[in-house]
Design an enzyme around this catalytic site. Structure first.
Site, PDB file in Angstrom:
ATOM      1  N   TYR A 165      74.158  54.913  98.181  1.00 38.70           N
ATOM      2  CA  TYR A 165      74.315  54.685  96.781  1.00 38.70           C
ATOM      3  C   TYR A 165      73.178  55.210  96.018  1.00 38.70           C
ATOM      4  CZ  TYR A 165      74.803  51.978  92.409  1.00 38.70           C
ATOM      5  OH  TYR A 165      74.860  51.565  91.154  1.00 38.70           O
TER       6      TYR A 165
ATOM      7  N   SER B 247      71.760  54.690  87.441  1.00 37.85           N
ATOM      8  CA  SER B 247      71.239  53.331  87.850  1.00 37.85           C
ATOM      9  C   SER B 247      69.729  53.315  87.921  1.00 37.85           C
ATOM     10  CB  SER B 247      71.801  52.866  89.148  1.00 37.85           C
ATOM     11  OG  SER B 247      71.344  51.755  89.681  1.00 37.85           O
TER      12      SER B 247
ATOM     13  N   ALA C 182      71.410  57.447  96.453  1.00 39.16           N
ATOM     14  CA  ALA C 182      71.226  58.905  96.653  1.00 39.16           C
ATOM     15  C   ALA C 182      72.489  59.555  95.728  1.00 39.16           C
ATOM     16  CB  ALA C 182      71.369  59.573  98.129  1.00 39.16           C
ATOM     17  N   SER C 183      73.452  58.725  95.769  1.00 41.46           N
ATOM     18  CA  SER C 183      74.384  59.333  94.701  1.00 41.46           C
ATOM     19  C   SER C 183      74.012  59.124  93.226  1.00 41.46           C
ATOM     20  CB  SER C 183      75.756  58.623  94.864  1.00 41.46           C
ATOM     21  OG  SER C 183      75.638  57.121  94.315  1.00 41.46           O
ATOM     22  N   LYS C 184      73.311  58.162  92.961  1.00 43.40           N
ATOM     23  CA  LYS C 184      72.887  57.905  91.600  1.00 43.40           C
ATOM     24  C   LYS C 184      71.772  58.569  91.031  1.00 43.40           C
ATOM     25  CE  LYS C 184      75.864  55.447  90.708  1.00 43.40           C
ATOM     26  NZ  LYS C 184      76.358  55.509  89.438  1.00 43.40           N
TER      27      LYS C 184
ATOM     28  N   ILE D  71      72.981  44.235  86.102  1.00 41.39           N
ATOM     29  CA  ILE D  71      73.751  43.845  84.706  1.00 41.39           C
ATOM     30  C   ILE D  71      74.744  42.712  85.517  1.00 41.39           C
ATOM     31  CG2 ILE D  71      75.445  44.646  83.061  1.00 41.39           C
ATOM     32  CD1 ILE D  71      72.405  45.663  82.933  1.00 41.39           C
TER      33      ILE D  71
ATOM     34  N   VAL E 175      89.109  58.768  90.126  1.00 41.51           N
ATOM     35  CA  VAL E 175      88.163  60.009  89.736  1.00 41.51           C
ATOM     36  C   VAL E 175      87.501  60.545  90.839  1.00 41.51           C
ATOM     37  CG1 VAL E 175      87.362  58.727  87.252  1.00 41.51           C
ATOM     38  CG2 VAL E 175      85.768  58.487  89.396  1.00 41.51           C
TER      39      VAL E 175
ATOM     40  N   ASN F 244      81.452  56.593  83.984  1.00 40.12           N
ATOM     41  CA  ASN F 244      80.909  55.230  84.424  1.00 40.12           C
ATOM     42  C   ASN F 244      81.440  54.700  85.807  1.00 40.12           C
ATOM     43  OD1 ASN F 244      79.727  52.313  83.815  1.00 40.12           O
ATOM     44  ND2 ASN F 244      81.782  52.057  84.168  1.00 40.12           N
TER      45      ASN F 244
HETATM   46  P1  NAP Z   1      82.429  46.955  89.073  1.00 38.49           P
HETATM   47  O1  NAP Z   1      82.320  45.746  87.957  1.00 38.49           O
HETATM   48  O2  NAP Z   1      82.615  46.932  90.317  1.00 38.49           O
HETATM   49  O3  NAP Z   1      83.472  47.991  88.089  1.00 38.49           O
HETATM   50  C1  NAP Z   1      83.912  49.183  88.647  1.00 38.49           C
HETATM   51  C2  NAP Z   1      84.880  49.929  87.672  1.00 38.49           C
HETATM   52  O4  NAP Z   1      85.100  51.206  88.394  1.00 38.49           O
HETATM   53  C3  NAP Z   1      86.173  49.148  88.027  1.00 38.49           C
HETATM   54  O5  NAP Z   1      86.922  49.540  86.610  1.00 38.49           O
HETATM   55  C4  NAP Z   1      86.938  49.831  89.033  1.00 38.49           C
HETATM   56  O6  NAP Z   1      88.565  49.728  89.092  1.00 38.49           O
HETATM   57  C5  NAP Z   1      86.536  51.396  88.703  1.00 38.49           C
HETATM   58  N1  NAP Z   1      86.750  52.323  89.877  1.00 38.49           N
HETATM   59  C6  NAP Z   1      85.959  52.132  91.126  1.00 38.49           C
HETATM   60  N2  NAP Z   1      86.211  53.335  91.957  1.00 38.49           N
HETATM   61  C7  NAP Z   1      86.990  54.165  91.076  1.00 38.49           C
HETATM   62  C8  NAP Z   1      87.665  55.500  91.196  1.00 38.49           C
HETATM   63  N3  NAP Z   1      87.686  56.166  92.576  1.00 38.49           N
HETATM   64  N4  NAP Z   1      88.292  56.020  90.310  1.00 38.49           N
HETATM   65  C9  NAP Z   1      88.344  55.156  88.993  1.00 38.49           C
HETATM   66  N5  NAP Z   1      87.739  54.036  88.538  1.00 38.49           N
HETATM   67  C10 NAP Z   1      87.198  53.680  89.716  1.00 38.49           C
HETATM   68  O7  NAP Z   1      81.238  47.746  88.643  1.00 38.49           O
HETATM   69  P2  NAP Z   1      79.920  47.835  87.686  1.00 38.49           P
HETATM   70  O8  NAP Z   1      78.850  46.827  88.297  1.00 38.49           O
HETATM   71  O9  NAP Z   1      80.527  47.631  86.218  1.00 38.49           O
HETATM   72  O10 NAP Z   1      79.268  49.507  87.700  1.00 38.49           O
HETATM   73  C11 NAP Z   1      79.951  50.423  87.007  1.00 38.49           C
HETATM   74  C12 NAP Z   1      79.026  51.477  86.775  1.00 38.49           C
HETATM   75  O11 NAP Z   1      77.596  51.014  86.715  1.00 38.49           O
HETATM   76  C13 NAP Z   1      78.703  52.082  88.327  1.00 38.49           C
HETATM   77  O12 NAP Z   1      78.593  53.703  88.100  1.00 38.49           O
HETATM   78  C14 NAP Z   1      77.464  51.608  89.058  1.00 38.49           C
HETATM   79  O13 NAP Z   1      76.705  52.266  89.725  1.00 38.49           O
HETATM   80  C15 NAP Z   1      76.473  51.395  87.686  1.00 38.49           C
HETATM   81  N6  NAP Z   1      75.664  50.253  87.802  1.00 38.49           N
HETATM   82  C16 NAP Z   1      76.164  49.051  87.985  1.00 38.49           C
HETATM   83  C17 NAP Z   1      74.826  48.156  87.723  1.00 38.49           C
HETATM   84  C18 NAP Z   1      75.118  46.547  87.858  1.00 38.49           C
HETATM   85  O14 NAP Z   1      74.065  45.844  87.888  1.00 38.49           O
HETATM   86  N7  NAP Z   1      76.327  46.064  87.739  1.00 38.49           N
HETATM   87  C19 NAP Z   1      73.545  48.500  88.158  1.00 38.49           C
HETATM   88  C20 NAP Z   1      73.242  49.982  87.842  1.00 38.49           C
HETATM   89  C21 NAP Z   1      74.272  50.785  87.961  1.00 38.49           C
HETATM   90  P3  NAP Z   1      89.123  50.071  90.259  1.00 38.49           P
HETATM   91  O15 NAP Z   1      88.526  49.503  91.437  1.00 38.49           O
HETATM   92  O16 NAP Z   1      90.590  49.579  89.773  1.00 38.49           O
HETATM   93  O17 NAP Z   1      89.425  51.614  90.284  1.00 38.49           O
END
Ligand code: NAP
Length: 247
Positions: free
Chosen positions: A146, A132, A148-150, A179, A54, A80
């Site tokens: 991070y 986030s 700043a991006s969110k 999460i 993306v 996402n």
């Molecule tokens: P995760 O478990 O690391 O999963 C990230 C997903 O994004 C994977 O499917 C990864 O697959 C994909 N991805 C990463 N870079 C990408 C790119 N350039 N193009 C397309 N896909 C990409 O992360 P997560 O914890 O689920 O986080 C998902 C979202 O939730 C993020 O936006 C994060 O900021 C937000 N968030 C997470 C938490 C939390 O507690 N986990 C809290 C607040 C917000 P590939 O590496 O194969 O591309």
């Protein structure tokens, strides 16, 4: 649904499939996508996957084209995909910034741009961003870029909601707290323990908790909501101090 081979994105896909949706999951690693699609294949609805980065406009174009070809259109975009590598300000390189902003910000905007024609054609387009609490509400050392991006995603969201309203497209965001995902667990057991202790509801969120908030924002019932955010954090942002947390 971007970033949906694991973590929150896979949880969002799971909840939408349970509701009978046809879901295209996207991420960079095709093997991980295939495994996720296999795992989710019995849930309901219909699942397909496409490998797409993306952070590149051409990657998002491939994703939108795949949705058009396989499902004939797009009603809902869940932007996402996001990454959260750590870097203290004192050590942060330009490459660190480019990596985080490239995926989290440019990736959000490219995803929206690529899906716009199909979302407009649907007549009830929905865009749901995963932001986030980190950045918009809270801070955490090591994640200034991070955060700043969110926060930037929300700046984008507010103008996008106005620009796209005339096309009957709504733009909203979910703000997850901590999460339980693969990405979070990679931060280590100490981090996870401390985070659990900081949540008034006493647990980390599940990926489905975030998925349910997204499903609501995608529903007909949420059709008059745009430019808004839903915090999904078990009350994590509420306590003023550790004493407040003890009740
Ligand atoms: P995760 O478990 O690391 O999963 C990230 C997903 O994004 C994977 O499917 C990864 O697959 C994909 N991805 C990463 N870079 C990408 C790119 N350039 N193009 C397309 N896909 C990409 O992360 P997560 O914890 O689920 O986080 C998902 C979202 O939730 C993020 O936006 C994060 O900021 C937000 N968030 C997470 C938490 C939390 O507690 N986990 C809290 C607040 C917000 P590939 O590496 O194969 O591309």
């Amino acid at each position: 649904m971007t970033g949906a081979s694991k973590g929150i994105g896979k949880g969002i896909a799971h909840v939408f499939l349970q509701a009978g949706a046809r879901v295209l999951i996207a991420a960079r690693n095709a093997d991980a996508l295939a495994a996720a699609a296999e795992e989710l294949s019995g849930v309901g609805g219909q699942i397909e996957y496409v490998a797409a980065d993306v952070s590149r406009a051409d990657g998002c174009a491939v994703m939108a084209e795949a949705a058009q070809q396989r499902f004939g259109g797009i009603d809902v975009l869940c932007a996402n995909a996001g990454i959260f590598p750590e870097a203290r300000i004192v050590d942060m390189t330009e490459a660190d910034m480019d990596e985080v902003f490239g995926c989290n910000i440019k990736g959000t905007i490219f995803s929206v741009q690529s899906c716009l024609p199909a979302l407009e054609a649907s007549g009830r387009g929905r865009i749901i961003l995963t932001s986030s609490i980190t950045g918009p509400v809270t801070g955490f050392p090591g994640w200034s870029h991070y955060g700043a991006s969110k926060a930037a995603q929300l700046g984008f969201l507010r103008t996008a909601a106005i620009e796209l309203a005339s096309q009957q497209i709504t733009v909203n965001a979910v703000l997850p707290g901590n999460i339980a995902t693969e990405g979070l667990h990679e931060l280590g057991a100490d981090y996870v323990r401390q985070m659990e202790a900081s949540v008034p509801l006493g647990r980390l969120g599940s990926v489905d908790d975030v998925g349910h908030a997204c499903l609501f924002l995608a529903s007909d019932e949420a059709g008059f909501i745009t430019g808004q955010t839903i915090v999904v954090d078990g009350g994590q942002v509420l306590p003023e101090s550790l004493m407040a947390l003890q009740g």
